[in-house]
Design a protein around this motif. Structure first.
Motif, PDB file in Angstrom:
ATOM      1  N   ALA A 205     -20.967  -7.104  21.861  1.00  0.00           N
ATOM      2  CA  ALA A 205     -19.871  -8.003  21.481  1.00  0.00           C
ATOM      3  C   ALA A 205     -20.353  -8.952  20.386  1.00  0.00           C
TER       4      ALA A 205
ATOM      5  N   THR B 126     -15.893  -4.491  26.219  1.00  0.00           N
ATOM      6  CA  THR B 126     -17.302  -4.125  26.389  1.00  0.00           C
ATOM      7  C   THR B 126     -17.967  -4.945  27.484  1.00  0.00           C
ATOM      8  N   HIS B 127     -18.917  -4.268  28.133  1.00  0.00           N
ATOM      9  CA  HIS B 127     -19.731  -4.918  29.141  1.00  0.00           C
ATOM     10  C   HIS B 127     -20.986  -5.500  28.515  1.00  0.00           C
TER      11      HIS B 127
ATOM     12  N   MET C  23     -22.991  -7.639  26.194  1.00  0.00           N
ATOM     13  CA  MET C  23     -22.878  -8.899  25.465  1.00  0.00           C
ATOM     14  C   MET C  23     -23.440  -8.794  24.054  1.00  0.00           C
TER      15      MET C  23
ATOM     16  N   ILE D 290     -14.441  -9.580  26.689  1.00  0.00           N
ATOM     17  CA  ILE D 290     -15.608  -9.532  27.564  1.00  0.00           C
ATOM     18  C   ILE D 290     -15.270 -10.194  28.891  1.00  0.00           C
TER      19      ILE D 290
END
Lengths: 285, 272
Positions: free
Chosen positions: B225, B219-220, B222, B52
């Motif tokens: 993630a 991944t953008h 959060m 991230i």
């Protein structure tokens, strides 16, 4: 105030639209007129004999069969000599060649090649193929000459077709362990094929219409019978047209226009084939 | 980094799982520009590791180090050591083509080939010289089942893959990777082009795949993630725009108890 602004805007929109329509008309109408004119004047000459017989009385009567066949032979020869090399070169330039000064120079050379006047290709063919390589005034020398000229167009259009294949497809293929060649062979080329074929067909139709290059490397006005081999001299439609229109006095007008009409039909039919391939490919996507 | 045994949402990453992928002081350059600086990371096997960080910090570039996709970019250069199963993959004896069979990749935008569903999945096996039709059919079915797509496409294997929905296309791309028999799957923002429902399906799929495969995901998102990953690595840009690793650890720790102030700021949405 607001209303006025809107009406001016509408006016300028209409003016622009009218100008664009006019521009299109200026391009399209003369082309249609030329075609129409040739059809009107030439159609009376066209009959079965005209298409299937050899010329007689210095082309004043009889048919143009050898010229039609010669033109198809020429296109075939040009395709054989220019397509494999052209497409392979395009693959190399797009997929393998490093983006350095040499590659850019080669690309520039190819673009310039497309702008070389066709008579210069004719002289090149005469000097290199006919005289230096001793191929004689022949179908093969003419095919090689036209192929040299067609090469630029084949490479350019193939290159554009290959570059148009999205990078995502290449990455997807490479990322599952396909080699570069497998990626080119199974992903890039199938995607680019319609573009490549379209370009090739257009290049061949252009070659069919060339007069100047073949003038000096083997086209003959009257050849008894058809060429038996690539070593023979040959007749071709554009050269025949040039001769009947400008070199033989007392030529019946319908004869000239008849030849012009047949040549036009040959070239246009190839262009139409190219258009069909293109639209088919577009539908598939 | 000491991760003896950490409990995460019922998932466990143990010491012995570490070392599937390893980077040591890795620098990545694009020409004169340094995109990544001195990244040292140890990625566990059969688990999901999320990368991230804010846009432009080099997450995707970092991911592409593991299958040497950066090789394709002129001027890209990797320094330092990158290992897959203890093998330094940038050593001259390693063939990038062979490497990519073991380390597959799923891209941001679903990119099925403009071929049939069947041919998309069979593409990889065919390139690796599996020619027999029954064998291919077997691989295609298994891969599609594995990617949770079989039931939806079993009656349209001969139809164009481009007719599938975005989420189906992305699962097809995952099946296409699975068909080659990889051990590692790299995913570069695999859900960013998908709607929430399709995203959840992919996330479920990732969880089930993590039992057999090592997954690294950029991944953008959060929440994503936090939902799917076992481990999380937080990357950030330094003043010269080079990406550095700020913090790496079990996802639960990164999200609930980050050690670095910058991680906390990012996760709580104070920047990025």
């Amino acid at each position: 105030m607001k209303v006025k602004a809107r009406s001016t805007r509408r006016l300028s929109q209409r003016t622009a639209f009218a100008l664009l329509t006019l521009a299109t008309a200026i391009v399209v109408i003369p082309a249609l007129l030329i075609i129409l004119y040739i059809i009107v004047h030439g159609v009376s000459a066209i009959d079965w004999g005209f298409l299937t017989q050899s010329p007689s009385q210095a082309g004043k009567s009889g048919g143009i069969f050898p010229a039609i066949v010669g033109t198809f032979y020429l296109m075939l020869g040009t395709a054989i000599f220019s397509l494999p090399i052209g497409v392979l070169a395009a693959i190399h330039l797009t997929e393998y060649a490093k983006d350095n000064r040499l590659t850019r120079l080669i690309n520039l050379a190819i673009i310039s090649l497309a702008g070389v006047p066709s008579i210069v290709f004719g002289l090149f063919g005469l000097g290199v193929f006919v005289m230096t390589m001793h191929l004689g005034l022949s179908l093969r020398a003419a095919s090689l000459t036209l192929a040299s000229q067609a090469l630029a167009m084949v490479i350019t259009t193939s290159r554009e077709a290959i570059l148009a294949v999205p990078r995502e497809y290449r990455e997807a293929s490479l990322a599952i362990g396909a080699t570069k060649w497998q990626t080119v062979r199974h992903v890039v080329l199938p995607q680019a094929s319609s573009g490549i074929i379209t370009g090739a067909v257009l290049a061949m139709s252009r070659a069919a219409g060339e007069t100047a290059p073949i003038l000096v490397v083997g086209a003959a006005f009257i050849v008894p019978g058809l060429p038996n081999s690539p070593f023979d001299q040959f007749m071709a439609l554009p050269y025949h047209l040039y001769t009947v229109a400008a070199q033989v006095p007392g030529m019946p007008k319908s004869m000239m226009w008849g030849v012009a009409l047949v040549l036009l039909a040959v070239v246009l039919s190839f262009d139409i084939v190219a258009a069909i391939i293109r639209s088919k490919a577009r539908q598939r996507k | 980094m000491n991760i003896a045994q950490v409990q995460l949402n019922g998932r466990v990453v143990t010491q012995d799982k570490l070392g599937k992928l390893r980077t040591e002081k890795v620098n990545l350059y694009y020409g004169a520009f340094q995109a990544l600086r001195s990244i040292t990371l140890d990625i566990p096997t059969r688990a999901i590791t999320a990368i991230i960080g804010p846009s432009g910090c080099g997450k995707s570039s970092f991911l592409r180090i593991f299958n040497r996709m950066n090789d394709l970019i002129p001027g890209a250069r990797v320094e330092g050591n990158v290992e897959v199963d203890g093998i330094p993959i940038y050593s001259p004896s390693v063939d990038a083509v062979e490497l990519r069979k073991r380390v597959g990749m799923v891209f941001q935008k679903p990119n099925p080939f403009p071929m049939s569903v069947f041919e998309n999945v069979a593409y990889g096996p065919r390139r690796h010289s599996i020619k027999s039709r029954p064998e291919l059919e077997d691989i295609v079915e298994k891969s599609l089942r594995h990617a949770a797509l079989w039931e939806e496409v079993k009656d349209k294997l001969d139809q164009s893959a481009l007719a599938l929905s975005g989420g189906q296309q992305q699962r097809l791309c995952i099946a296409r990777v699975l068909a080659v028999g990889p051990e590692v799957i790299l995913m570069d923002e695999p859900c960013s082009a998908l709607d929430p429902v399709a995203t959840l399906k992919i996330e479920d799929l990732m969880r089930s795949l993590a039992e057999e495969y090592t997954i690294v995901i950029v991944t953008h998102n959060m929440q994503q993630a936090a939902r799917v990953s076992d481990m999380a690595a937080f990357l950030m840009m330094e003043a010269d725009r080079a990406g550095v690793l700020v913090e790496y650890g079990p996802t639960s720790q990164i999200f609930t108890n980050p050690k670095d102030k910058r991680t906390e700021d990012y996760i709580t949405g104070r920047f990025g």
